[in-house]
Design an enzyme around this catalytic site. Sequence first.
Site, PDB file in Angstrom:
ATOM      1  N   TYR A  16      39.431  36.548  37.661  1.00  0.00           N
ATOM      2  CA  TYR A  16      38.310  35.628  37.869  1.00  0.00           C
ATOM      3  C   TYR A  16      37.364  35.703  36.677  1.00  0.00           C
ATOM      4  O   TYR A  16      37.195  36.759  36.073  1.00  0.00           O
ATOM      5  CB  TYR A  16      37.525  36.001  39.131  1.00  0.00           C
ATOM      6  CG  TYR A  16      38.200  35.654  40.429  1.00  0.00           C
ATOM      7  CD1 TYR A  16      38.006  34.402  41.021  1.00  0.00           C
ATOM      8  CD2 TYR A  16      39.015  36.576  41.079  1.00  0.00           C
ATOM      9  CE1 TYR A  16      38.611  34.082  42.224  1.00  0.00           C
ATOM     10  CE2 TYR A  16      39.627  36.262  42.288  1.00  0.00           C
ATOM     11  CZ  TYR A  16      39.422  35.017  42.853  1.00  0.00           C
ATOM     12  OH  TYR A  16      40.025  34.700  44.044  1.00  0.00           O
TER      13      TYR A  16
ATOM     14  N   ASP B 150      36.614  29.405  47.869  1.00  0.00           N
ATOM     15  CA  ASP B 150      35.515  28.858  48.661  1.00  0.00           C
ATOM     16  C   ASP B 150      35.014  27.540  48.083  1.00  0.00           C
ATOM     17  O   ASP B 150      35.316  27.181  46.935  1.00  0.00           O
ATOM     18  CB  ASP B 150      34.346  29.849  48.701  1.00  0.00           C
ATOM     19  CG  ASP B 150      34.657  31.087  49.518  1.00  0.00           C
ATOM     20  OD1 ASP B 150      35.534  31.008  50.401  1.00  0.00           O
ATOM     21  OD2 ASP B 150      34.025  32.129  49.270  1.00  0.00           O
TER      22      ASP B 150
END
EC number: 5.4.99.12
Length: 266
Positions: free
Chosen positions: A110, A55
């Site tokens: 992540y 994103d």
Amino acid sequence: MRIALKIAYDGTKFYGFQRQPDLRTVEGELIKVLKKLGIIEDVKEANFKGASRTDRGVSALGNVIAFNTAKPELAEARILNHHLRDIWILGKAEVPEDFHPRFWAKNKIYRYYLFDEGIDVIKLKACAEAFLGRHDFSNFARLEEFRKPVREINRIDVFSRGRIIVVEIEGKSFLWEMTRRIITALKLCGLGVLSIGDVELMLKEKVDKKLPPAPPENLVLWEVGYEGIKFEVDAYAIEKVKREFLERFRKYLTKSAILEDWLISL
């Protein structure tokens, strides 16, 4: 020949990874440079693919792209990095013709960086345990019609670094905003706003109001892992990248010190 490149980028400089008309995106910049250098001519013919469509605001140290090219000798880190801004090529691999960086991924890792606002790390770690394993993450994602909400989290590691708490999450695949909504839950657990029981309930039952995603700027796609794919590293190119990272580190650290002094003085 099909080539895969491991890439890093500063997500705060882009409107996300995926191409968008008239907006600066990671994918758009990469394709522009690859075309400019004659490495690819047509995106569809090159079968250009990415491992993760991060994103807007989300950075990466280990995202992966792949494409077909008749000029693999030009797809070198030192050449590409000369033409790219805020994107860095870190490795290169020759891959099978049917290689898809998203579907071939064995795992994704992540890292999220939280400022310690009085967070109880012990409570945060205990809350993280609830997310491990296979669950329906409908309450922790922005759902898309074509994607099933069940996902599996392999591990969540939490460690402190001064005033920063780093949360590392590993899984095979993630839903849209899933990582950032998990982070919100972990932070609220650490602040005593949510309990482990609340999180466990949200993993079992639908809720009327979902938790908001944590800010994207502190999230980094750290690594995408593959079986049998080894990325070659250009030592010269990596040294140049490290020098650029160091310069940015000095700049932001100095700015941080200035802001800290302002806060103390007021």
